[in-house]
Design a protein around this motif. Structure first.
Motif, PDB file in Angstrom:
ATOM      1  N   TYR A 102      25.744  44.568  36.177  1.00 44.96           N
ATOM      2  CA  TYR A 102      27.073  44.008  36.385  1.00 44.96           C
ATOM      3  C   TYR A 102      26.952  42.514  36.641  1.00 44.96           C
ATOM      4  CZ  TYR A 102      25.765  44.623  41.325  1.00 44.96           C
ATOM      5  OH  TYR A 102      25.107  44.583  42.538  1.00 44.96           O
ATOM      6  N   LEU A 155      32.388  44.552  36.555  1.00 46.47           N
ATOM      7  CA  LEU A 155      32.317  44.950  37.955  1.00 46.47           C
ATOM      8  C   LEU A 155      31.380  46.145  38.129  1.00 46.47           C
ATOM      9  CD1 LEU A 155      36.085  44.717  39.000  1.00 46.47           C
ATOM     10  CD2 LEU A 155      34.368  42.899  38.786  1.00 46.47           C
ATOM     11  N   VAL A 185      35.229  51.799  39.056  1.00 52.11           N
ATOM     12  CA  VAL A 185      34.901  50.885  40.144  1.00 52.11           C
ATOM     13  C   VAL A 185      35.518  51.445  41.421  1.00 52.11           C
ATOM     14  CG1 VAL A 185      35.157  48.518  40.991  1.00 52.11           C
ATOM     15  CG2 VAL A 185      34.936  48.954  38.531  1.00 52.11           C
ATOM     16  N   TRP A 203      35.761  41.810  44.619  1.00 50.02           N
ATOM     17  CA  TRP A 203      35.171  41.271  43.398  1.00 50.02           C
ATOM     18  C   TRP A 203      36.122  40.350  42.640  1.00 50.02           C
ATOM     19  CZ3 TRP A 203      30.159  41.594  42.540  1.00 50.02           C
ATOM     20  CH2 TRP A 203      29.427  42.667  43.057  1.00 50.02           C
ATOM     21  N   THR A 204      37.409  40.728  42.580  1.00 56.10           N
ATOM     22  CA  THR A 204      38.315  40.010  41.682  1.00 56.10           C
ATOM     23  C   THR A 204      38.936  38.758  42.291  1.00 56.10           C
ATOM     24  OG1 THR A 204      40.181  41.430  42.319  1.00 56.10           O
ATOM     25  CG2 THR A 204      38.862  42.099  40.402  1.00 56.10           C
TER      26      THR A 204
END
Length: 403
Positions: free
Chosen positions: A67, A84, A98, A106-107
Motif C-alpha cells: 500500500y 490504502l 479497508v 489515511w485520507t
C-alpha cells in the motif's frame, strides 16, 4: 419519470471547455485490477479526465499487501493512485476492504497533499463514508455516484431470508447518511435514480450513463454462422447464470446453440457441474478472465447477448454488447428494461422457460428482423457516448448546471 430524477447531459466541450484544468480526486471501494462494473467505470472516468488534461488522483484499497502512493498505468495513461492498506474479505473470492475506522486517518493527509477541486466518490460503503466528512471539513466540493446495490454485497454476508429485508433497510438508511453530505448525487440510469431517490428519502438524483467508447467495439457484417449466446461479466451469484444455463438446455436441438461465458468468479464450479448434469458439457464454454481484445472478439462473434442478472444499475457489459451489434435478451429487472427497445427482449426474472423462449425468438428471427435488432442496438448506444459522460461530470465538478 419522477420530477426529482433528472437525466443529466452536457455537450462535449473539448479538452477542458475553455476552463482551467481541474484537480480531481476519485475515491472508490473497488478499482482495477478488480473486475466489475463500478471498477471499470472508475478507471474509465479517471483515464478520460486525464486524457482531457485534468490532474487525476485515485484513492482505492490496495490490491495486495503493498500500500502507498503509486504511479499506475491504466489503459495507456499514468494515474496517481493512493492505495490504502486493505484486507481480503473471507466470504468473497477477490474483494478487499479497508477498515472503516482507518479511512479518515489515511485520507485526511491525502486531501491536504492533493488539495483537489472536487472529490468524486464511487460508493458510500467504506472509503466514501470516511473521506466525505474530511472533504466537507476542508470545503471541498463532493460529487457522489452510486453503483452499489446492497443486495449484491449481502450475498456474501450471513443474513438469512427473514433478516435480509431488515438488513437492506438498514443498508440504504446508512447510505443516505453519506449521500446527504454530497453536493451532487448521481447514478447511471433513470430507473436507478428513481430507486435510489426513494431508498434515501427523496433526495435529488441525476442520471448519468457510465458511458462507453463505442469505437473500440466491432459489429460484424451479416449474421454469424453459429448460434452463440454470450454473457460477459462476473460469474457471481447475483448474475443468475444458472437460469441462463438451464434455458440453453431448453432450446431446440436443431438450433445447435452454444453458450460462451466471459468472466471469472466463484460460481464457475457450480455452473460447470450444472452444465454437465444437463448434458451441455460441449455447448457451454467458460473463458474465464480474458483480455479486453478477447472479450471484444467474443462479442463480435456472438449471435445474441444474455443478461439474467436482477441487480444491474446499468450493465456496462450489455452496453458493450450493443456496441458490438448484438441483440440483447435481459431480465425485466432494475435498470435493464431501459436497454431494450426493439433490439431484443425482456424475460421474466428467474424464469428459464421464458428466457429460452426469448432466446429462441432471436435465434429463429427472419433475416430482416434479426438485422433490424442489430442496427437498433448500435443506434441506441449513441446516447451512452463516453464523451458526453465526461463533459457532464466536468460541469458538475465546477458546480455548473446541466440540462
Amino acid at each position: 419519470m419522477s420530477g426529482d430524477v433528472t437525466t443529466a447531459t452536457a455537450e462535449p466541450t473539448g479538452a477542458t471547455g475553455g476552463h482551467r484544468p481541474l484537480r480531481v480526486l476519485i475515491a472508490a471501494d473497488t478499482f482495477p485490477p478488480d473486475v466489475n462494473g463500478a471498477a471499470t467505470f472508475a478507471e474509465q472516468l479517471a483515464v478520460g479526465l486525464a486524457e482531457r488534461g485534468h490532474e487525476v488522483h485515485v484513492v482505492a484499497p490496495a490490491s495486495s499487501r503493498q500500500y502507498g502512493t503509486f504511479d499506475e498505468e491504466h489503459q495507456g495513461v499514468t494515474l496517481v493512485v493512493h492505495r490504502l492498506k486493505s484486507y481480503k474479505w473471507p466470504l468473497h473470492a477477490w474483494l478487499r476492504f479497508v477498515w472503516p475506522w482507518s479511512v479518515k486517518k489515511w485520507t485526511g493527509p491525502i486531501l491536504d497533499a492533493v488539495k483537489p477541486d472536487v472529490l468524486h466518490i464511487q460508493s458510500h460503503v467504506v472509503i466514501g463514508r470516511g473521506i466525505v466528512p474530511e472533504a466537507n471539513a476542508r470545503g471541498i466540493r463532493v460529487v457522489a455516484t452510486n453503483h452499489f446495490m446492497p443486495e449484491n454485497l449481502l450475498e456474501y454476508t450471513p443474513f438469512g431470508k427473514w433478516t435480509l429485508p431488515i438488513a437492506l433497510k438498514i443498508a440504504w438508511s446508512d447510505a443516505a447518511k453519506t449521500y446527504r453530505l454530497a453536493d451532487t448525487i448521481t447514478t447511471p440510469t433513470n430507473l436507478a435514480a428513481d430507486y435510489l431517490r426513494k431508498a434515501i428519502a427523496g433526495q435529488r438524483v441525476l442520471a448519468i450513463s457510465c458511458g462507453i467508447d463505442a469505437s473500440r467495439y466491432v459489429a460484424r457484417e451479416g449474421r454469424p454462422a453459429n448460434n452463440d449466446i454470450v454473457f460477459v461479466g462476473r460469474v457471481a451469484p447475483e448474475k443468475n447464470l444458472d437460469v441462463l444455463v438451464r434455458a440453453v438446455a431448453l432450446l431446440p436441438g436443431s438450433l445447435a446453440a452454444t453458450l460462451t461465458i466471459v468472466g471469472d468468479g466463484e460460481m464457475i464450479p457450480k455452473l460447470t457441474a450444472l452444465a454437465k448434469e444437463l448434458g451441455l458439457e460441449d455447448r457451454v464454454r467458460f473463458l474465464g478472465f480474458v483480455s479486453d481484445e478477447a472479450k471484444r472478439t467474443a462479442l463480435t462473434n456472438g449471435t445474441v447477448f444474455a443478461m439474467p442478472s436482477t441487480a444491474e444499475l446499468q450493465s456496462i457489459s450489455s452496453l458493450e454488447a450493443m456496441a458490438s451489434g448484438l441483440p440483447v435478451v435481459a431480465a425485466d429487472s432494475m435498470a435493464l428494461p431501459h436497454l431494450i427497445d426493439g433490439n431484443g427482449y425482456l424475460f421474466v426474472p428467474g424464469d428459464e422457460h421464458d428466457l429460452a423462449a426469448k432466446l429462441e425468438a432471436v435465434l429463429t428471427a427472419p433475416e430482416a428482423e434479426y438485422t433490424a435488432m442489430r442496427q437498433r442496438s448500435t443506434a441506441m448506444i449513441e446516447a451512452h457516448d463516453i464523451n458526453r459522460t465526461l463533459s457532464t461530470f466536468e460541469a458538475l465538478y465546477r458546480g455548473e448546471p446541466v440540462a
